[in-house]
Design a protein around this motif. Structure first.
Motif, PDB file in Angstrom:
ATOM      1  N   GLU A 205      13.678  -0.655  12.016  1.00 38.11           N
ATOM      2  CA  GLU A 205      14.360  -0.590  13.341  1.00 38.11           C
ATOM      3  C   GLU A 205      14.722   0.989  13.140  1.00 38.11           C
ATOM      4  OE1 GLU A 205      19.163  -2.072  14.684  1.00 38.11           O
ATOM      5  OE2 GLU A 205      18.744  -2.327  12.663  1.00 38.11           O
ATOM      6  N   GLU A 206      14.175   1.783  12.060  1.00 36.37           N
ATOM      7  CA  GLU A 206      14.777   2.773  12.280  1.00 36.37           C
ATOM      8  C   GLU A 206      13.721   4.140  12.366  1.00 36.37           C
ATOM      9  OE1 GLU A 206      16.264   3.665   7.326  1.00 36.37           O
ATOM     10  OE2 GLU A 206      17.794   1.988   7.399  1.00 36.37           O
ATOM     11  N   ARG A 207      11.899   3.297  11.824  1.00 35.62           N
ATOM     12  CA  ARG A 207      11.173   3.905  11.986  1.00 35.62           C
ATOM     13  C   ARG A 207      10.955   3.812  13.670  1.00 35.62           C
ATOM     14  NH1 ARG A 207       8.696   8.508  11.306  1.00 35.62           N
ATOM     15  NH2 ARG A 207       6.490   8.449  10.869  1.00 35.62           N
ATOM     16  N   PHE A 208      11.071   2.622  14.027  1.00 40.14           N
ATOM     17  CA  PHE A 208       9.845   2.313  15.714  1.00 40.14           C
ATOM     18  C   PHE A 208      10.644   2.600  16.508  1.00 40.14           C
ATOM     19  CE2 PHE A 208       6.812   1.017  12.138  1.00 40.14           C
ATOM     20  CZ  PHE A 208       5.904   0.847  11.840  1.00 40.14           C
TER      21      PHE A 208
ATOM     22  N   ILE B 271       4.253   5.687   6.127  1.00 39.69           N
ATOM     23  CA  ILE B 271       4.053   5.223   7.746  1.00 39.69           C
ATOM     24  C   ILE B 271       5.642   4.890   8.187  1.00 39.69           C
ATOM     25  CG2 ILE B 271       4.060   3.390   9.320  1.00 39.69           C
ATOM     26  CD1 ILE B 271       1.303   2.723   8.107  1.00 39.69           C
ATOM     27  N   LEU B 272       6.237   4.073   7.477  1.00 41.58           N
ATOM     28  CA  LEU B 272       7.612   3.950   6.810  1.00 41.58           C
ATOM     29  C   LEU B 272       8.818   4.895   6.495  1.00 41.58           C
ATOM     30  CD1 LEU B 272       7.939   0.226   5.949  1.00 41.58           C
ATOM     31  CD2 LEU B 272       7.962   1.238   8.541  1.00 41.58           C
TER      32      LEU B 272
ATOM     33  N   SER C 185       0.932  -1.159   0.249  1.00 39.98           N
ATOM     34  CA  SER C 185       0.115  -0.210  -0.040  1.00 39.98           C
ATOM     35  C   SER C 185       0.608   1.320  -0.541  1.00 39.98           C
ATOM     36  CB  SER C 185      -0.971  -0.540   1.348  1.00 39.98           C
ATOM     37  OG  SER C 185       0.135   0.193   2.003  1.00 39.98           O
ATOM     38  N   GLN C 186       0.015   2.271  -0.220  1.00 36.37           N
ATOM     39  CA  GLN C 186       0.792   3.644  -0.423  1.00 36.37           C
ATOM     40  C   GLN C 186       1.539   4.209   0.762  1.00 36.37           C
ATOM     41  OE1 GLN C 186      -0.278   6.083  -3.475  1.00 36.37           O
ATOM     42  NE2 GLN C 186      -0.230   7.614  -2.113  1.00 36.37           N
TER      43      GLN C 186
ATOM     44  N   ILE D 161      -0.146  -2.874   8.801  1.00 35.13           N
ATOM     45  CA  ILE D 161       0.819  -1.818  10.016  1.00 35.13           C
ATOM     46  C   ILE D 161      -0.854  -1.091  10.393  1.00 35.13           C
ATOM     47  CG2 ILE D 161       2.502  -0.300  10.603  1.00 35.13           C
ATOM     48  CD1 ILE D 161       3.473  -0.978   8.993  1.00 35.13           C
ATOM     49  N   ARG D 162      -0.997  -0.525  11.423  1.00 38.08           N
ATOM     50  CA  ARG D 162      -2.421   0.239  11.568  1.00 38.08           C
ATOM     51  C   ARG D 162      -2.225   1.737  12.291  1.00 38.08           C
ATOM     52  NH1 ARG D 162      -7.372  -1.538  14.564  1.00 38.08           N
ATOM     53  NH2 ARG D 162      -9.431  -0.631  14.649  1.00 38.08           N
ATOM     54  N   ASP D 163      -2.266   2.674  12.377  1.00 37.02           N
ATOM     55  CA  ASP D 163      -1.995   3.560  13.217  1.00 37.02           C
ATOM     56  C   ASP D 163      -2.841   4.030  14.561  1.00 37.02           C
ATOM     57  OD1 ASP D 163      -1.964   6.133  14.384  1.00 37.02           O
ATOM     58  OD2 ASP D 163      -1.071   7.463  12.414  1.00 37.02           O
ATOM     59  N   THR D 164      -2.695   3.307  15.510  1.00 37.88           N
ATOM     60  CA  THR D 164      -4.068   3.311  16.710  1.00 37.88           C
ATOM     61  C   THR D 164      -3.938   4.407  17.553  1.00 37.88           C
ATOM     62  OG1 THR D 164      -2.303   2.432  17.689  1.00 37.88           O
ATOM     63  CG2 THR D 164      -3.708   0.734  16.310  1.00 37.88           C
TER      64      THR D 164
END
Length: 210
Positions: free
Chosen positions: A102-105, A86-87, A80-81, A169-172
């Protein structure tokens, strides 16, 4: 003899006609089957194109980070776009997912190591192996900037062996905010309820000391 030969000749002629008619019938059936196969092929191509367009539109507009991993733990198409947002990557095709994590979260080294080991041990193995190890994959994290994310994992098995892994991956963030507000309101309601049902004498005594 001539009479016998005269009878024989029409018999041979009838046999030739029968073979000719049979060949004509088979030719017609083959032509009909070929036209039908051609039609089905054309219809299948149209249907594949339609479904491909639908999948592409879903991947553009779905508000979740959806992806597929191969046995090298690399992101494959389609994805998905929203995943790139997100990343924070322009393109993640063939990139190692956990390196992006590792870089993002905010995931510590031990969690990432367990996740890598789990994925390595799961591809090419059966469903029992997956069931025993899936709990070691990360389920949620934050990005350190006030946003929270949930991770979900769905294996794809072929002939009882895991070949690919679908991830979401869901934004909560908004959900967690609402949950915190609800807990705060429940706490306030509990305090007001205790005050309302408190014995009047005790409450008057409390007010008298004020």
């Amino acid at each position: 003899d001539s009479r016998i030969g005269g009878i024989g000749r029409p018999s041979h002629f009838a046999g030739a006609i029968f073979i000719f008619l049979q060949s004509q019938i088979l030719a017609k059936r083959f032509a009909s089957t070929f036209r039908r196969a051609e039609y089905l092929t054309s219809s299948l191509q149209v249907e594949v194109k339609r479904q491909t367009t639908q999948v592409r539109q879903i991947m553009i507009h779905i508000p979740e980070g959806l992806f597929i991993l191969n046995d090298q733990q690399q992101v494959q198409e389609p994805y998905s776009q929203h995943l790139t947002e997100i990343l924070d990557e322009n393109s993640i095709l063939n990139q190692n997912l956990l390196s992006c994590f590792e870089e993002r979260f905010q995931l510590d080294a031990e969690v990432l190591a367990q996740a890598r080991s789990t994925l390595t041990a799961s591809f090419g193995e059966d469903e029992i192996n997956w069931a025993m190890n899936e709990a070691l994959l990360p389920r949620e994290s934050s990005d350190g900037a006030g946003r929270y994310y949930e991770f979900r994992w769905y294996p794809i098995f072929e002939q009882g062996v895991m070949r690919e892994l679908i991830g979401i991956i869901r934004d909560t963030t908004d959900i967690k905010r609402l949950e915190a507000e609800t807990r705060e309101q429940e706490s306030e309601f509990h305090i007001l309820r205790e005050l309302f049902y408190a014995p009047r004498k005790g409450l008057q005594a409390s007010l008298g000391h004020c």
